[in-house]
Design an enzyme around this catalytic site. Structure first.
Site, PDB file in Angstrom:
ATOM      1  N   GLY A  38      52.451  19.759  67.698  1.00  0.00           N
ATOM      2  CA  GLY A  38      51.715  20.327  68.825  1.00  0.00           C
ATOM      3  C   GLY A  38      50.209  20.315  68.653  1.00  0.00           C
ATOM      4  O   GLY A  38      49.684  19.923  67.619  1.00  0.00           O
ATOM      5  N   ASP A 145      54.655  19.173  52.048  1.00  0.00           N
ATOM      6  CA  ASP A 145      53.649  18.310  52.683  1.00  0.00           C
ATOM      7  C   ASP A 145      52.245  18.718  52.242  1.00  0.00           C
ATOM      8  O   ASP A 145      51.336  18.872  53.052  1.00  0.00           O
ATOM      9  CB  ASP A 145      53.781  18.370  54.201  1.00  0.00           C
TER      10      ASP A 145
END
EC number: 2.7.11.1
Length: 492
Positions: A38, A145
């Site tokens: 997003g 990540d």
């Protein structure tokens, strides 16, 4: 610059606030950029005056991943992890309200200043990052990540871990995960090999991030990510391009992060005791760097605004001349800066250049679905999955998807399979650079150089296709033999 001083510090959104429309609770100020799943906006909480970040996620996005991100942020309460305040549904978007880090990510700062970080700056950032990882790992969570783009700084210089879109939870009954999730160049060898991994996979990624902060990009960033995925598990651990430029303590710290055997890799707690981290300077040393980056950002925004205004004026003039037959195109998104660059041989100076493979391939790679894992979590889960069916490595699916996307975007503008293009476009006697030795190119004329450049993409596609075919040729006999055995067992 931060907004006005908060009237009282926001800890969590009240039940009353959560029942209102988000526009009643917040004033959205500007778009900050793109995160996992997003767009991220800067906003102000009206009641407290506190500046927050709001991630607006389309509901058609992967809802499971969004819920996972919210769940992990909700459970975390650490000054080294981005805080979660609450969430809303608004039309077709989910609004996730989070802590705002005014200086942006470490990678943003590197790009804005066109400079890498100094050793002192890196040590300070790493100290906070390790404290965040120590907290997450204590909570039995893997970030999965870790990279400079997911380490955010507030205006005081405190580093915080962000973007939990791919983070995972370890349970007592599941010591290791078996999904390939993360960003290719930062992935630990055991993650790529899908042999199961635990919290120290984040430590490998932190070692790669250390090199990224020092050199401006991770190792292997200049090669195709598919090749990198094969090289990371097989090659020795990467090192600095010029180790002599860095102190013994820093070199040793990176070496301890980049141990291929996860059993021998240091933990976050152990690395916090490393001399390079123990000797780290206070966060105040980052303030000049942050101020410079924020000034550069403001200057660029002003320049973009001026360009937009000039474009509007020019468009109006053209519309008048063309008697309203001209269709005005939309302006470019003012999201996160995408410029990429390579480091010069000198100290910390980045030379900007045009679009490179790095730009399109440093995004987060979410490959395997955790659906099966989540279902098993509800019951008993075996420590080491021993399924008899050998599946195709999931990262191959990622590249299939990448190729498919390129085809849809008109990547094959020649309207033919690049793998079938005549070999005359790139003769077999062409010399292929080894280990970055490009000196022979100086002796080629301009036309030959141009021909090589034009042929590079088809050549890459052909090599990848040949690699895929070799892989399939090796895999199919194994599958056939397994099927034959299964049939015999069933007949038995």
């Amino acid at each position: 610059m931060e907004h006005s001083v908060p009237k009282n510090k926001l800890k969590k959104l009240s039940e009353d606030s959560l029942t209102k429309q988000p526009e009643e609770v917040f004033d959205v100020l500007e778009k900050l950029g793109e995160g996992s799943y997003g767009s991220v906006f800067k906003a102000i909480h009206k009641e407290s005056g506190q500046v927050v970040a709001i991630k607006q996620v389309p509901v058609e996005s992967d809802l499971q991943e969004i819920i996972k991100e919210i769940s992990i942020m909700q459970q975390c309460d650490s000054p080294y992890v981005v805080k979660y305040y609450g969430s809303y549904f608004k039309n077709t978007d989910l609004w996730i309200v989070m802590e705002y880090c005014g200086a942006g990510s470490v990678s943003d700062i590197i790009r804005l200043r066109n400079k890498t970080l100094t050793e002192d700056e890196i040590a300070t950032v790493l100290k906070s990052t390790l404290k965040g990882l120590e907290y997450l790992h204590f909570m039995r969570k893997i970030h999965r990540d870790i990279k400079a783009g997911n380490i955010l700084l507030n205006t005081e210089g405190h580093a915080k871990l962000a973007d939990f879109g791919v983070a995972g939870q370890l349970t007592d009954t599941m010591a290791k995960r078996n999904t390939v999730i993360g960003t290719p160049f930062w992935m630990a060898p055991e993650v790529i090999q899908e042999i199961g991994y635990n919290c120290v996979a984040d430590i490998w990624s932190l070692g790669i991030t250390s090199i990224e902060m020092a050199e401006g990009k991770p190792p292997y960033a200049d090669i195709h990510p598919m090749r990198a995925i094969f090289m990371i598990p097989t090659n020795p651990p990467p090192t600095f391009r010029k180790p002599e430029h860095w102190s013994d303590d820093f070199t040793d710290f990176v070496k301890k992060c980049l141990v291929k055997n996860p059993e021998q890799r240091a933990t976050a707690t152990q690395l916090l005791q490393h001399p390079f981290i123990v000797g780290a300077k206070p966060v105040s040393i980052l303030r000049d760097l942050i101020t410079e980056a924020m000034d550069m950002k403001a200057k660029r925004q002003q320049e973009q605004q001026r360009e937009l205004e000039e474009d509007d004026e020019n468009s109006e003039e053209e519309v008048e001349v063309d008697s309203h037959t001209m269709v005005k195109s939309g302006s470019e998104s003012a999201g996160t800066m995408r410029a990429t660059g390579t480091m010069s041989d000198g100290a910390q100076t980045m030379i900007e250049h045009g679009s490179t493979m790095l730009e399109s391939n440093l995004g987060t790679m979410v490959i395997n679905s955790d659906d099966e894992e989540e279902e098993e979590d509800l019951g008993s889960m075996r420590r080491n999955p021993t399924s008899q069916q050998i599946q195709r490595p999931s990262f191959m699916d990622y590249f299939d998807k990448q190729d498919s996307n390129k085809a849809q975007e008109g990547f094959n503008h020649n309207q033919q399979d690049p793998c079938l293009i005549s070999k005359t476009a790139f003769p077999d006697n062409w010399k292929v650079p080894q280990d970055g030795d490009f000196d022979f190119l100086k002796n080629l004329d301009f036309e030959e150089l141009q021909m090589r450049l034009t042929a590079l993409d088809p050549m890459m596609e052909r090599e990848i296709e040949e690699l895929r075919q070799r892989y399939t040729a090796k895999r199919q006999p194994i599958l056939d033999a397994m099927d034959a055995k299964k049939r015999r067992q069933q007949n038995f």
